[in-house]
Scaffold this active site. Structure first.
Site, PDB file in Angstrom:
ATOM      1  CD1 TRP A  12      10.322  -1.107  10.118  1.00 22.05           C
ATOM      2  CD2 TRP A  12      10.524   1.101  10.292  1.00 22.05           C
ATOM      3  NE1 TRP A  12       9.908  -0.566   8.929  1.00 22.05           N
ATOM      4  CE2 TRP A  12      10.016   0.786   9.006  1.00 22.05           C
ATOM      5  CE3 TRP A  12      10.747   2.453  10.613  1.00 22.05           C
ATOM      6  CZ2 TRP A  12       9.726   1.772   8.056  1.00 22.05           C
ATOM      7  CZ3 TRP A  12      10.446   3.432   9.665  1.00 22.05           C
ATOM      8  CH2 TRP A  12       9.940   3.073   8.413  1.00 22.05           C
ATOM      9  CE1 TYR A  27       6.234 -10.694   2.522  1.00 22.83           C
ATOM     10  CE2 TYR A  27       4.000 -11.587   2.493  1.00 22.83           C
ATOM     11  CZ  TYR A  27       4.954 -10.725   3.031  1.00 22.83           C
ATOM     12  OH  TYR A  27       4.609  -9.903   4.074  1.00 22.83           O
ATOM     13  CD  GLU A  59      13.331  -2.959   3.236  1.00 26.41           C
ATOM     14  OE1 GLU A  59      14.135  -3.909   3.122  1.00 26.41           O
ATOM     15  OE2 GLU A  59      12.182  -3.091   3.698  1.00 26.41           O
ATOM     16  NE  ARG A  64      12.733  -9.036   7.072  1.00 27.58           N
ATOM     17  CZ  ARG A  64      11.684  -8.364   6.598  1.00 27.58           C
ATOM     18  NH1 ARG A  64      11.847  -7.185   6.025  1.00 27.58           N
ATOM     19  NH2 ARG A  64      10.469  -8.856   6.709  1.00 27.58           N
ATOM     20  CG  ASP A  72       6.732  -4.402   9.499  1.00 28.90           C
ATOM     21  OD1 ASP A  72       6.049  -3.422   9.174  1.00 28.90           O
ATOM     22  OD2 ASP A  72       6.988  -5.326   8.718  1.00 28.90           O
ATOM     23  N   GLY A 122       3.309  -0.047   9.265  1.00 30.06           N
ATOM     24  CA  GLY A 122       4.387   0.035   8.288  1.00 30.06           C
ATOM     25  C   GLY A 122       5.755   0.047   8.959  1.00 30.06           C
ATOM     26  CG  ASN A 124      -1.946   0.996   1.303  1.00 30.47           C
ATOM     27  OD1 ASN A 124      -1.672   2.133   0.973  1.00 30.47           O
ATOM     28  ND2 ASN A 124      -3.140   0.668   1.764  1.00 30.47           N
ATOM     29  CD  GLN A 159       1.945  -0.999   4.407  1.00 27.79           C
ATOM     30  OE1 GLN A 159       1.716  -0.826   3.210  1.00 27.79           O
ATOM     31  NE2 GLN A 159       3.050  -1.595   4.834  1.00 27.79           N
TER      32      GLN A 159
HETATM   33  C1  DGY Z   1       6.996  -7.865   5.794  1.00 31.49           C
HETATM   34  O1  DGY Z   1       6.658  -8.923   5.264  1.00 31.49           O
HETATM   35  O2  DGY Z   1       8.040  -7.696   6.411  1.00 31.49           O
HETATM   36  C2  DGY Z   1       6.142  -6.714   5.628  1.00 31.49           C
HETATM   37  O3  DGY Z   1       6.687  -5.567   6.178  1.00 31.49           O
HETATM   38  C3  DGY Z   1       4.773  -6.943   6.161  1.00 31.49           C
HETATM   39  O4  DGY Z   1       4.020  -5.949   5.596  1.00 31.49           O
END
Ligand code: DGY
Length: 420
Positions: free
Chosen positions: A340, A81, A383, A192, A159, A157, A34, A101
């Protein structure tokens, strides 16, 4: 000879284009997201204005009957994914996730429209009612406690930002069953979220499925409900942009004005006087998160800054070298490369800078633009970046990093050559 960074950015957008919608990046994020999509539109508008409007069309075509615009649209199933459409099980066609989002689309639509008002008028008129319906959904479903609330950290967003730790503590992730993460197969796992967080993310998705994605029930009884300063400010800003767009189109905007006034009057509820900053709040028990995050600093995009917040902004910013960190570098939870929990995010810098410019703080805008541009010129269209040394983190060839290069970060370096 290395390629001009502007041309590289355009190639990234074209390369991630799936014909009407844009992937954030190949592999890690193989669908339409989104808020990534809204930034993609802004980037496309610098060289293909019709394609920019197409991006809003594909995003809003998957709007639910309730007005919600989902956070992922699974146009074509891609096993790389997780969690995919089978896990979300929302029954939508095309399949979508079951949460929303940050509603940046109206703000991006206004920016795109301003770049070519004649070309944009009819396209804007088509999407305007859908944007209004989405904002109404935020007001009626997610703002029932005053500030904008989220029912899953992914909805923010941002996370795994520290804001959500106290809400995540109350989520039981021990019974989700076996699953295989895919994100850590694409990028360095140390960049991550942790597995304990993922278990809880999946538990929240399973709760949504168990109630047929009834959003009001999730708000009332779900495992997680927190007030998000980030979405509150983005929505406030987006309401203001939607009002401008509505006036241009000759619509009565009084309903949106009412939502905006109500949301602004809720800001004291997310001001943590002990912290001296806006703060996320667990709406199940009223507790503040007690950490300064990038959500609070989005106040500047909604004209909600103040001198106390300014002190925090400068303190956290001066502690690093490449843009605004997503968590407080002086806090224990700070982790310079983990998603984040510390990194600098170029697209978020661009959004905050929009606020700086409108406040007349061109010095802050110029500094943020310079630092963001230096990170990208040094290590590519990543990113996100380690805010200390600009190490590229997360996915490469990232759509929103390319988009904000074209619209903002690269503006002083029009003819810069790649640093590689
Ligand atoms: C992810 O898969 O990490 C995304 O941020 C979820 O929206």
């Amino acid at each position: 000879m290395t390629m001009d960074l502007h041309e590289q950015a355009r190639q990234i957008l074209r390369g991630n284009d799936r014909g009407g919608y844009t992937l954030p990046t190949h592999g890690l994020y193989p669908y339409q997201w989104n808020w990534d999509s809204a930034f993609a539109a802004w980037g496309f508008a610098t060289f293909d204005i019709a394609r920019a409007w197409d991006e809003f069309d594909t995003l809003l075509a998957s709007q639910w009957d309730t007005g919600m615009v989902p956070h992922i649209i699974f146009h074509e199933v891609d096993p790389s994914y997780f969690p995919g459409p089978d896990v979300w099980s929302t029954g939508q066609s095309p399949a979508t996730s079951g949460i929303s989002q940050p509603p940046v689309a109206a703000t991006m639509a206004r920016l795109v429209w301003e770049m070519d008002k004649a070309a944009g008028h009819d396209r804007l008129a088509e999407i305007y009612p859908k944007l209004v319906a989405w904002h109404r959904w935020w007001h009626e479903v997610r703002c029932v406690h005053g500030p904008a609330a989220i029912i899953h950290p992914w909805e923010s967003g941002r996370d795994n930002c520290p804001d959500w730790d106290i809400g995540m503590d109350g989520v039981d992730g021990s019974r989700v069953g076996p699953y295989t993460r895919r994100d850590t197969g694409h990028v360095d796992p140390s960049m991550r979220p942790h597995k304990e967080q993922y278990d809880r993310y999946i538990a929240m998705v399973q709760f949504g499925v168990s109630v047929g994605w009834d959003q009001r029930q999730i708000v009332a009884d779900g495992p997680f409900l927190m007030a998000d300063p980030g979405i509150t400010f983005i929505l406030l800003r987006a309401h203001a942009d939607l009002i401008v767009l509505g006036e241009v189109l000759g619509h009565d905007t009084s309903e949106i004005e009412g939502w905006a006034a109500q949301l602004r009057s809720a800001l004291p509820e997310i001001w943590n006087a002990d912290l001296g900053a806006y703060d996320a709040r667990n709406l199940r028990n009223g507790r503040f998160a007690g950490v300064l995050g990038s959500g609070a600093l989005l106040a500047y995009v909604a004209d909600a800054g103040n001198p106390t917040l300014d002190e925090h902004l400068i303190r956290v910013w001066d502690a690093v070298s490449y843009g605004i960190p997503s968590a407080d570098p002086q806090a224990d939870i700070f982790d310079a490369r983990r998603y984040w929990r510390g990194p600098s995010w170029p697209f978020l810098n661009a959004l905050i800078a929009l606020g700086f410019r409108e406040m007349g703080r061109h010095d802050l805008d110029a500094r943020l633009r310079r630092e963001t541009a230096q990170a990208i010129a040094k290590n590519g269209f990543a990113e996100y970046f380690d805010p200390h040394d600009a190490t590229a983190c997360g996915g490469a060839n990232f759509t929103w990093t390319a988009a904000i290069w074209l619209t903002w970060a690269g503006q002083d370096l029009e003819h810069a050559k790649g640093a590689a």
